[in-house]
Design a protein around this motif. Sequence first.
Motif, PDB file in Angstrom:
ATOM      1  N   ILE A  77       4.641  11.286   9.095  1.00 49.69           N
ATOM      2  CA  ILE A  77       6.001  11.146   9.633  1.00 49.69           C
ATOM      3  C   ILE A  77       6.896  10.582   8.541  1.00 49.69           C
ATOM      4  O   ILE A  77       6.510   9.666   7.815  1.00 49.69           O
ATOM      5  N   ASP A  78       8.094  11.117   8.464  1.00 50.52           N
ATOM      6  CA  ASP A  78       9.074  10.583   7.528  1.00 50.52           C
ATOM      7  C   ASP A  78       9.721   9.358   8.180  1.00 50.52           C
ATOM      8  O   ASP A  78      10.770   9.450   8.822  1.00 50.52           O
ATOM      9  N   ASP A  79       9.048   8.189   8.052  1.00 50.13           N
ATOM     10  CA  ASP A  79       9.488   6.976   8.777  1.00 50.13           C
ATOM     11  C   ASP A  79       9.888   5.845   7.850  1.00 50.13           C
ATOM     12  O   ASP A  79       9.933   4.676   8.258  1.00 50.13           O
ATOM     13  N   ASP A  80      10.162   6.158   6.602  1.00 52.79           N
ATOM     14  CA  ASP A  80      10.534   5.140   5.620  1.00 52.79           C
ATOM     15  C   ASP A  80       9.372   4.163   5.414  1.00 52.79           C
ATOM     16  O   ASP A  80       8.298   4.309   5.991  1.00 52.79           O
ATOM     17  N   ASN A  81       9.585   3.147   4.592  1.00 49.42           N
ATOM     18  CA  ASN A  81       8.561   2.133   4.333  1.00 49.42           C
ATOM     19  C   ASN A  81       8.406   1.245   5.564  1.00 49.42           C
ATOM     20  O   ASN A  81       9.397   0.812   6.158  1.00 49.42           O
ATOM     21  N   GLN A  82       7.154   0.926   5.906  1.00 53.47           N
ATOM     22  CA  GLN A  82       6.888   0.128   7.100  1.00 53.47           C
ATOM     23  C   GLN A  82       6.176  -1.174   6.720  1.00 53.47           C
ATOM     24  O   GLN A  82       5.212  -1.170   5.949  1.00 53.47           O
ATOM     25  N   THR A  83       6.686  -2.284   7.284  1.00 56.70           N
ATOM     26  CA  THR A  83       6.091  -3.602   7.020  1.00 56.70           C
ATOM     27  C   THR A  83       5.522  -4.185   8.308  1.00 56.70           C
ATOM     28  O   THR A  83       6.169  -4.134   9.356  1.00 56.70           O
ATOM     29  N   TYR A  84       4.335  -4.742   8.213  1.00 56.45           N
ATOM     30  CA  TYR A  84       3.712  -5.414   9.357  1.00 56.45           C
ATOM     31  C   TYR A  84       3.084  -6.724   8.865  1.00 56.45           C
ATOM     32  O   TYR A  84       2.839  -6.903   7.660  1.00 56.45           O
ATOM     33  N   THR A  85       2.851  -7.639   9.788  1.00 56.76           N
ATOM     34  CA  THR A  85       2.354  -8.974   9.439  1.00 56.76           C
ATOM     35  C   THR A  85       0.937  -9.160   9.957  1.00 56.76           C
ATOM     36  O   THR A  85       0.685  -9.010  11.160  1.00 56.76           O
ATOM     37  N   LEU A  86       0.020  -9.493   9.045  1.00 54.78           N
ATOM     38  CA  LEU A  86      -1.337  -9.859   9.429  1.00 54.78           C
ATOM     39  C   LEU A  86      -1.395 -11.368   9.637  1.00 54.78           C
ATOM     40  O   LEU A  86      -0.877 -12.143   8.828  1.00 54.78           O
TER      41      LEU A  86
ATOM     42  N   ILE B 106       0.291 -12.915   6.182  1.00 60.00           N
ATOM     43  CA  ILE B 106       0.633 -12.135   5.007  1.00 60.00           C
ATOM     44  C   ILE B 106       1.346 -10.871   5.464  1.00 60.00           C
ATOM     45  O   ILE B 106       0.919 -10.209   6.417  1.00 60.00           O
ATOM     46  N   ASP B 107       2.466 -10.546   4.822  1.00 59.28           N
ATOM     47  CA  ASP B 107       3.233  -9.341   5.139  1.00 59.28           C
ATOM     48  C   ASP B 107       2.764  -8.196   4.249  1.00 59.28           C
ATOM     49  O   ASP B 107       2.715  -8.336   3.016  1.00 59.28           O
ATOM     50  N   ILE B 108       2.439  -7.063   4.875  1.00 58.11           N
ATOM     51  CA  ILE B 108       1.991  -5.877   4.158  1.00 58.11           C
ATOM     52  C   ILE B 108       3.024  -4.772   4.342  1.00 58.11           C
ATOM     53  O   ILE B 108       3.459  -4.503   5.466  1.00 58.11           O
ATOM     54  N   THR B 109       3.404  -4.108   3.249  1.00 57.45           N
ATOM     55  CA  THR B 109       4.333  -2.976   3.308  1.00 57.45           C
ATOM     56  C   THR B 109       3.600  -1.702   2.893  1.00 57.45           C
ATOM     57  O   THR B 109       2.971  -1.666   1.827  1.00 57.45           O
ATOM     58  N   ASN B 110       3.679  -0.673   3.757  1.00 57.94           N
ATOM     59  CA  ASN B 110       3.101   0.635   3.445  1.00 57.94           C
ATOM     60  C   ASN B 110       4.250   1.573   3.063  1.00 57.94           C
ATOM     61  O   ASN B 110       5.159   1.832   3.860  1.00 57.94           O
ATOM     62  N   LEU B 111       4.222   2.064   1.809  1.00 61.23           N
ATOM     63  CA  LEU B 111       5.307   2.896   1.298  1.00 61.23           C
ATOM     64  C   LEU B 111       5.167   4.323   1.822  1.00 61.23           C
ATOM     65  O   LEU B 111       4.088   4.936   1.742  1.00 61.23           O
ATOM     66  N   ASP B 112       6.261   4.846   2.331  1.00 60.99           N
ATOM     67  CA  ASP B 112       6.282   6.204   2.864  1.00 60.99           C
ATOM     68  C   ASP B 112       6.152   7.222   1.725  1.00 60.99           C
ATOM     69  O   ASP B 112       6.616   6.982   0.605  1.00 60.99           O
ATOM     70  N   ASP B 113       5.519   8.370   2.012  1.00 60.23           N
ATOM     71  CA  ASP B 113       5.375   9.396   0.976  1.00 60.23           C
ATOM     72  C   ASP B 113       6.352  10.560   1.168  1.00 60.23           C
ATOM     73  O   ASP B 113       6.117  11.676   0.692  1.00 60.23           O
TER      74      ASP B 113
ATOM     75  N   THR C 243       0.852  -1.187   0.000  1.00 62.43           N
ATOM     76  CA  THR C 243       0.000   0.000   0.000  1.00 62.43           C
ATOM     77  C   THR C 243       0.892   1.243   0.000  1.00 62.43           C
ATOM     78  O   THR C 243       2.116   1.148   0.128  1.00 62.43           O
ATOM     79  N   ARG C 244       0.268   2.410  -0.115  1.00 65.64           N
ATOM     80  CA  ARG C 244       1.006   3.677  -0.059  1.00 65.64           C
ATOM     81  C   ARG C 244       0.322   4.614   0.924  1.00 65.64           C
ATOM     82  O   ARG C 244      -0.902   4.572   1.096  1.00 65.64           O
ATOM     83  N   GLU C 245       1.114   5.465   1.532  1.00 58.49           N
ATOM     84  CA  GLU C 245       0.562   6.414   2.493  1.00 58.49           C
ATOM     85  C   GLU C 245      -0.426   7.392   1.855  1.00 58.49           C
ATOM     86  O   GLU C 245      -1.242   7.998   2.552  1.00 58.49           O
ATOM     87  N   ILE C 246      -0.366   7.531   0.540  1.00 52.00           N
ATOM     88  CA  ILE C 246      -1.288   8.446  -0.117  1.00 52.00           C
ATOM     89  C   ILE C 246      -2.709   7.886  -0.173  1.00 52.00           C
ATOM     90  O   ILE C 246      -3.613   8.542  -0.670  1.00 52.00           O
ATOM     91  N   GLY C 247      -2.894   6.642   0.351  1.00 47.77           N
ATOM     92  CA  GLY C 247      -4.242   6.096   0.473  1.00 47.77           C
ATOM     93  C   GLY C 247      -4.611   5.031  -0.528  1.00 47.77           C
ATOM     94  O   GLY C 247      -5.794   4.686  -0.658  1.00 47.77           O
ATOM     95  N   THR C 248      -3.645   4.463  -1.225  1.00 44.21           N
ATOM     96  CA  THR C 248      -3.969   3.389  -2.166  1.00 44.21           C
ATOM     97  C   THR C 248      -4.367   2.123  -1.409  1.00 44.21           C
ATOM     98  O   THR C 248      -3.933   1.887  -0.278  1.00 44.21           O
ATOM     99  N   SER C 249      -5.190   1.294  -2.058  1.00 47.56           N
ATOM    100  CA  SER C 249      -5.700   0.074  -1.427  1.00 47.56           C
ATOM    101  C   SER C 249      -5.262  -1.160  -2.204  1.00 47.56           C
ATOM    102  O   SER C 249      -5.063  -1.106  -3.421  1.00 47.56           O
TER     103      SER C 249
END
Length: 265
Positions: free
Chosen positions: A215-224, A242-249, A153-159
């Motif tokens: 926040i300028d926190d780089d790309n963040q990955t979390y596990t569902l 499943i691992d999800i990565t949210n790309l920092d903007d 996903t992206r911080e700009i709100g993509t799904s």
Amino acid sequence: SYSINVTTTDAGGLTNTKPFTISVNDLSEVILPTLSLSSTTNAAEPTTNGAFALTLSTAAAENITVNYTISGTATNGTDYTTLPGSITIPAGQTTATIPVNVIEDSIYEPTETITIQLQADLSKYTLSGGQQTINLTDNDTPGIILQSSNTTTREIGTSINFSVLLNGAPSQPVTIAITGLDSTEGRLSTNSLTFNSSNWDKAQTVIITGVNDQIDDDNQTYTLTLTSTSSDSNFNNKTATIDITNLDDNDTAFTNLLKPLPYSY
């Protein structure tokens, strides 16, 4: 049978009487061979085929076509290649085999049965033991199927989305809880799914939308983690991840600098 007396007289007038017994065979009485059925081999996924064996007590002078019905918990044409419902024992032969060729799949099923019942044809044979059953054993483990073509996903709100289903039919409802979400990075359309014996193979969709944390926190990955709960022990406490990565903007951190106020005299 019946008896007659035959009397003969020679040229000299001497007579002689002799009894004869005449036997008459009933040509309509034909001794038919006996046909029996046995189960020779159980079947098992992925490649162990089963079989039923037909045996005539004596060979026939003509081809013997035997019709049979198929029942049991396994499905003809789905769990094993289609059985046509008839088989021919060639003239002069006493045996024939009904093969049960398994079809390998990824669906979990309990051990199933295949039952053959021979149909009588009293004009050609008599039956002895005309019904037999073999087992078909599965090689799959019950569990959760999770499918996704994109996990970013992206911080700009993509799904993005992923689909969930079971790999077999449960005997009781199955509830799947979704945990592990980082709410500062993503938002779920639902955190719980329910399956039963009717919809276990119908994929349910979960949507994940990226969240902007400013926040300028780089790309963040979390596990569902998906965890099942059910009264059916086969589908209780099953997990998938499943691992999800949210790309920092690229938010920029900044500091407000206060200029000193001018002094007045």
